[in-house]
Design an enzyme around this catalytic site. Structure first.
Site, PDB file in Angstrom:
ATOM      1  N   ASP A  13       9.932 -11.198   7.485  1.00 19.16           N
ATOM      2  CA  ASP A  13       9.730 -10.552   6.185  1.00 19.16           C
ATOM      3  C   ASP A  13      11.007 -10.649   5.336  1.00 19.16           C
ATOM      4  OD1 ASP A  13       8.271  -9.226   4.284  1.00 19.16           O
ATOM      5  OD2 ASP A  13       8.535  -7.239   5.154  1.00 19.16           O
ATOM      6  N   GLY A  16      10.795 -13.142  -0.176  1.00 19.32           N
ATOM      7  CA  GLY A  16      10.766 -12.920  -1.619  1.00 19.32           C
ATOM      8  C   GLY A  16      12.017 -12.199  -2.094  1.00 19.32           C
ATOM      9  N   HIS A  30      10.562 -18.858   0.836  1.00 18.26           N
ATOM     10  CA  HIS A  30       9.695 -19.341   1.924  1.00 18.26           C
ATOM     11  C   HIS A  30      10.252 -20.623   2.528  1.00 18.26           C
ATOM     12  CE1 HIS A  30       6.971 -16.186   1.012  1.00 18.26           C
ATOM     13  NE2 HIS A  30       6.520 -16.695  -0.116  1.00 18.26           N
ATOM     14  N   LEU A 124       9.874 -24.042  25.240  1.00 22.27           N
ATOM     15  CA  LEU A 124       9.481 -22.837  24.511  1.00 22.27           C
ATOM     16  C   LEU A 124       8.085 -23.032  23.930  1.00 22.27           C
ATOM     17  CD1 LEU A 124      10.738 -20.129  22.938  1.00 22.27           C
ATOM     18  CD2 LEU A 124      10.571 -21.644  20.993  1.00 22.27           C
ATOM     19  N   GLU A 194       8.145  -3.163  23.077  1.00 21.96           N
ATOM     20  CA  GLU A 194       9.294  -2.533  22.422  1.00 21.96           C
ATOM     21  C   GLU A 194       9.291  -3.002  20.959  1.00 21.96           C
ATOM     22  OE1 GLU A 194      11.428  -0.329  23.832  1.00 21.96           O
ATOM     23  OE2 GLU A 194      10.130  -0.445  25.598  1.00 21.96           O
TER      24      GLU A 194
HETATM   25  C1  IPE Z   1       3.735  -9.233   6.875  1.00 26.26           C
HETATM   26  O1  IPE Z   1       4.572  -9.207   5.776  1.00 26.26           O
HETATM   27  C2  IPE Z   1       3.080 -10.556   7.009  1.00 26.26           C
HETATM   28  C3  IPE Z   1       3.959 -11.661   7.379  1.00 26.26           C
HETATM   29  C4  IPE Z   1       5.236 -11.569   7.654  1.00 26.26           C
HETATM   30  C5  IPE Z   1       3.339 -12.959   7.447  1.00 26.26           C
HETATM   31  P1  IPE Z   1       4.078  -8.617   4.373  1.00 26.26           P
HETATM   32  O2  IPE Z   1       5.233  -8.711   3.446  1.00 26.26           O
HETATM   33  O3  IPE Z   1       2.822  -9.290   3.956  1.00 26.26           O
HETATM   34  O4  IPE Z   1       3.755  -7.118   4.750  1.00 26.26           O
HETATM   35  P2  IPE Z   1       3.582  -5.828   3.835  1.00 26.26           P
HETATM   36  O5  IPE Z   1       2.565  -6.155   2.790  1.00 26.26           O
HETATM   37  O6  IPE Z   1       4.908  -5.514   3.232  1.00 26.26           O
HETATM   38  O7  IPE Z   1       3.137  -4.752   4.781  1.00 26.26           O
HETATM   39  C1  IPE Z   2       7.526 -12.869   4.301  1.00 28.72           C
HETATM   40  O1  IPE Z   2       8.295 -12.642   3.187  1.00 28.72           O
HETATM   41  C2  IPE Z   2       6.678 -14.119   4.197  1.00 28.72           C
HETATM   42  C3  IPE Z   2       5.233 -13.859   4.135  1.00 28.72           C
HETATM   43  C4  IPE Z   2       4.673 -12.685   4.187  1.00 28.72           C
HETATM   44  C5  IPE Z   2       4.372 -15.010   4.014  1.00 28.72           C
HETATM   45  P1  IPE Z   2       7.682 -11.922   1.910  1.00 28.72           P
HETATM   46  O2  IPE Z   2       7.091 -12.969   1.029  1.00 28.72           O
HETATM   47  O3  IPE Z   2       6.769 -10.832   2.296  1.00 28.72           O
HETATM   48  O4  IPE Z   2       8.992 -11.352   1.238  1.00 28.72           O
HETATM   49  P2  IPE Z   2       9.169  -9.951   0.517  1.00 28.72           P
HETATM   50  O5  IPE Z   2       8.671  -8.878   1.457  1.00 28.72           O
HETATM   51  O6  IPE Z   2       8.345 -10.012  -0.744  1.00 28.72           O
HETATM   52  O7  IPE Z   2      10.645  -9.844   0.249  1.00 28.72           O
HETATM   53 MG    MG Z   3       7.028  -8.833   2.661  1.00 30.65          MG
END
Ligand code: IPE
Ligand code: IPE
Ligand code: MG
Length: 228
Positions: A13, A16, A30, A124, A194
């Site tokens: 996560d 963005g 990404h 892996l 965990e």
């Molecule tokens: C969870 O991240 C999904 C992935 C990492 C692929 P999100 O960014 O979509 O999750 P929420 O919406 O913040 O819970």
């Molecule tokens: C995780 O990063 C990637 C996916 C969920 C595909 P995000 O795209 O959710 O990034 P943030 O949470 O908006 O920073």
């Molecule tokens: Mg996210």
């Protein structure tokens, strides 16, 4: 209890936010996230972790703007297969986890090719969770049992219908970017996993994070409801 970290899962996560912090479009986050994944895979190999599951796209991520969804699908279509030589050299076997329905046929074709061409690798197992949702995983498994006429389920029966029942249950689920939730990831198998939460945005992760994670895991006491 054995405390070897065999199966690590990561909620990747913060792509963005990483991009935003640098004044870049979300898509740049990404792309950088994919580079981080390569470093993390190497870190797992170096640290003796046998299974790595990464959350790439959730069943909820379809809610994002079409352009971002398309960009992610293009990454899965082109980049994963594009890395097949490097993955083979590293000894990584790719497996897919998630609902195939709804994924673009070309993405599936290339992902399936990556699975086939890496199947013999034994350093892996990298399980890519794409169009994955915990609810969806459980419902698909239960529906498969119902279709077979099963009228009583057990946890073992449900798990036997998961996409990759041969992969051992996850030991440690970690998430980047400071969010403290599962977001529909591994709802069933997380029962006794965990959990670990790290502030760093996913694109900033590298091998050193895996050393940290391995150390953190080694300090956990796993009781599974019993006494130690
Ligand atoms: C969870 O991240 C999904 C992935 C990492 C692929 P999100 O960014 O979509 O999750 P929420 O919406 O913040 O819970
Ligand atoms: C995780 O990063 C990637 C996916 C969920 C595909 P995000 O795209 O959710 O990034 P943030 O949470 O908006 O920073
Ligand atoms: Mg996210």
């Amino acid at each position: 209890m054995a405390k070897e970290l065999v199966h690590l899962a990561i909620i990747m996560d913060g792509n963005g936010r990483w991009a935003k912090s640098k004044g870049l479009p979300r898509t740049a986050g990404h792309l950088q996230g994919l580079k981080a994944l390569k470093k993390v895979v190497q870190g797992c190999i170096d640290n003796g972790i046998r299974y790595l599951t990464v959350y790439c796209f959730s069943t909820e991520n379809w809610k994002r703007p079409e352009a971002e969804v398309n960009y992610l699908m293009t990454l899965f279509t082109n980049k994963v297969y594009g890395e097949i030589r490097a993955l083979n050299e590293m000894g990584v076997a790719i497996r897919l986890l998630g609902n195939r329905e709804g994924l673009p046929p070309e993405a599936l074709r290339n992902l399936d090719k990556a699975v086939d061409e890496s199947a013999a690798n034994d350093k892996l197992v990298l399980q890519l969770a794409i169009n994955y949702g915990g609810y969806d995983e459980i419902c698909r498994a239960v529906n498969a049992l119902v279709a077979e006429g099963v009228t009583q389920v057990t946890p073992e029966l449900i798990r036997s219908k998961f996409d990759n029942p041969d992969i051992p249950v996850v030991d440690f689920i970690v998430r980047s970017a400071g969010e403290v939730r599962l977001s529909n990831f591994l709802l069933f198998d997380s029962a006794y996993a965990e959990l670990g939460f790290y502030d760093e945005y996913w694109p900033d992760w590298d091998e050193t994070m895996i050393e940290r994670i391995k150390k953190d895991y080694s300090s956990r006491v796993r009781r599974f409801g019993g006494l130690v």
